[in-house]
Design a protein around this motif. Structure first.
Motif, PDB file in Angstrom:
ATOM      1  N   ASP A 199      32.136  31.793  30.728  1.00 19.50           N
ATOM      2  CA  ASP A 199      32.978  31.975  31.913  1.00 19.50           C
ATOM      3  C   ASP A 199      34.464  32.020  31.571  1.00 19.50           C
ATOM      4  N   GLU A 208      37.513  42.714  28.192  1.00 15.09           N
ATOM      5  CA  GLU A 208      36.553  42.111  29.113  1.00 15.09           C
ATOM      6  C   GLU A 208      36.947  40.655  29.319  1.00 15.09           C
ATOM      7  N   GLY A 213      35.718  36.736  31.198  1.00 10.99           N
ATOM      8  CA  GLY A 213      34.693  35.934  31.841  1.00 10.99           C
ATOM      9  C   GLY A 213      35.009  35.678  33.303  1.00 10.99           C
ATOM     10  N   SER A 214      34.043  35.169  34.033  1.00 14.16           N
ATOM     11  CA  SER A 214      34.166  35.042  35.489  1.00 14.16           C
ATOM     12  C   SER A 214      35.236  34.064  35.944  1.00 14.16           C
ATOM     13  N   SER A 215      35.584  33.080  35.102  1.00 13.90           N
ATOM     14  CA  SER A 215      36.585  32.094  35.514  1.00 13.90           C
ATOM     15  C   SER A 215      37.963  32.330  34.894  1.00 13.90           C
ATOM     16  N   SER A 227      41.596  33.460  34.532  1.00 15.33           N
ATOM     17  CA  SER A 227      42.614  33.733  35.547  1.00 15.33           C
ATOM     18  C   SER A 227      43.928  34.231  34.962  1.00 15.33           C
TER      19      SER A 227
END
Length: 359
Positions: free
Chosen positions: A28, A77, A79-81, A83
């Motif tokens: 993430d 690319e 990860g989802s977390s 920021s």
């Protein structure tokens, strides 16, 4: 997982070969980076040739080994977390890709001294999987977000920014730790990949800079970098002229030598910071010389992530770059041979576009 292509050595005696391997699936908080440039550091050579078995690496070099820790690239690319970064951002990765993040050292922004073992960019076990990390002599890398750095230099200068990620911060950290600024007098021992960055940074911080070299042929080159004086360290008279005058000496030389010749040049409360790591120990220094002026011999290892970012920002503001020679990935063996002969001013940087040409 994503496939990566790079150059690896399979033993301490072998040459580099094309190597295809897996980069981990993004966690993430991971960033996958397409590598554009990677600097060539003496540490790469020492690791590839297994010179640091038991010194830096408890188990020696783990093969196949992909070196490289002066990395410039762009985000491919996230990860989802994540920021702090988005696709296409220009970023850097230095000597570390992870640490525990909760010990006293990490809490102080000094991840290189992590009490629970720093994860180096290559030749270290991944903190989660235990897989051995592989570095920047490749077309991509996956790194924890906290260890990715913003690059603010212009695109045309990116190759010359790469060495800042190791050589630059290795010199910046002691300069800042020992409070160098206007009114300071700083000595830089060795005019090479590390030393030339130390000269530029100390000068930009407002210090009076004295360069020490054993090679008279480097005098003009050192003066062009911004030093105030150049001292041939084999000339006793030139050395004696600076006795007791230096606030800080940063010694980049990574071969055993007489440290007393330099500690005697320190003034009251002066410090010599060693940043070169020789294969064999230096001769034992004289205690009397240290006692005489409350002088110190210290060590300094690269720099933390926050100070690396501050160094990069400072260099972008002041137009500071490494002096480099760009090479193809296929020419790394020749670069190693030349580096051993000090035949480079002052850092090789691999243009990773050349990897696409590799058979």
């Amino acid at each position: 997982m994503s496939k990566a292509r790079g150059y690896a050595v399979y033993s301490s005696k072998s040459g580099f070969e094309l190597f295809t391997f897996d980069r981990r699936e993004l966690r993430d908080n991971d960033v996958r980076i397409e590598i554009l440039y990677c600097g060539v550091c003496h540490s790469d050579l020492h690791t590839a040739r297994d010179h640091w078995d038991g010194l830096i690496y408890p188990d020696g070099t783990l093969y196949p080994n992909v070196p490289g820790h002066e990395i410039i690239g762009k985000v491919a690319e996230v990860g989802s977390s994540v920021s702090r970064f988005k696709l296409g951002d220009l970023v850097g990765v230095g000597c570390m890709v992870d640490s525990c993040q909760h010990c006293k050292a990490c809490g102080s922004g000094l991840e290189q001294y992590c009490e629970n073992v720093t994860t180096w960019t290559y030749n270290s076990p991944d903190r989660v999987t235990g897989d051995i990390t592989r570095g920047g002599y490749s077309d991509s890398i996956v790194v924890r977000e906290e260890f990715v750095l913003n690059i603010r230099h212009e695109t045309k200068d990116l190759a010359a920014v790469a060495p800042l990620l190791c050589a630059g911060v290795t010199m910046w950290s002691p300069l800042k730790h020992w409070g160098v600024g206007p009114g300071s007098k700083v000595g830089i021992v060795g005019i090479g990949g590390l030393g030339h960055m130390g000269i530029k940074l100390a000068y930009a911080l407002g210090a009076r800079v004295v360069a020490f070299t054993t090679s008279e042929s480097k005098r003009e080159a050192a003066l062009s970098l911004g030093v105030d004086e150049v001292v041939n360290s084999r000339d006793a008279g030139q050395m004696a002229a600076h006795a007791g005058t230096l606030d800080l000496i940063i010694n980049t030389v990574a071969v055993p030598h007489d440290l007393d010749a330099y500690t005697s040049l320190l003034g009251l409360n002066g410090t010599m910071a060693l940043v070169g790591n020789p294969e064999d120990p230096h001769p034992s220094p004289s205690v009397a010389t240290l006692l005489g002026g409350r002088r110190s011999i210290a060590g300094s290892l690269i720099g933390g992530i926050a100070e690396t970012q501050r160094m990069l920002n400072f260099c972008a503001t002041h137009g500071i770059l490494a002096d480099i020679e760009t090479i193809r990935m296929q020419d790394i063996e020749t670069a190693f041979e030349r580096m051993l002969k000090s035949d480079v001013k002052y850092r090789f940087v691999i243009d990773m576009a050349s990897l696409k040409e590799a058979a």
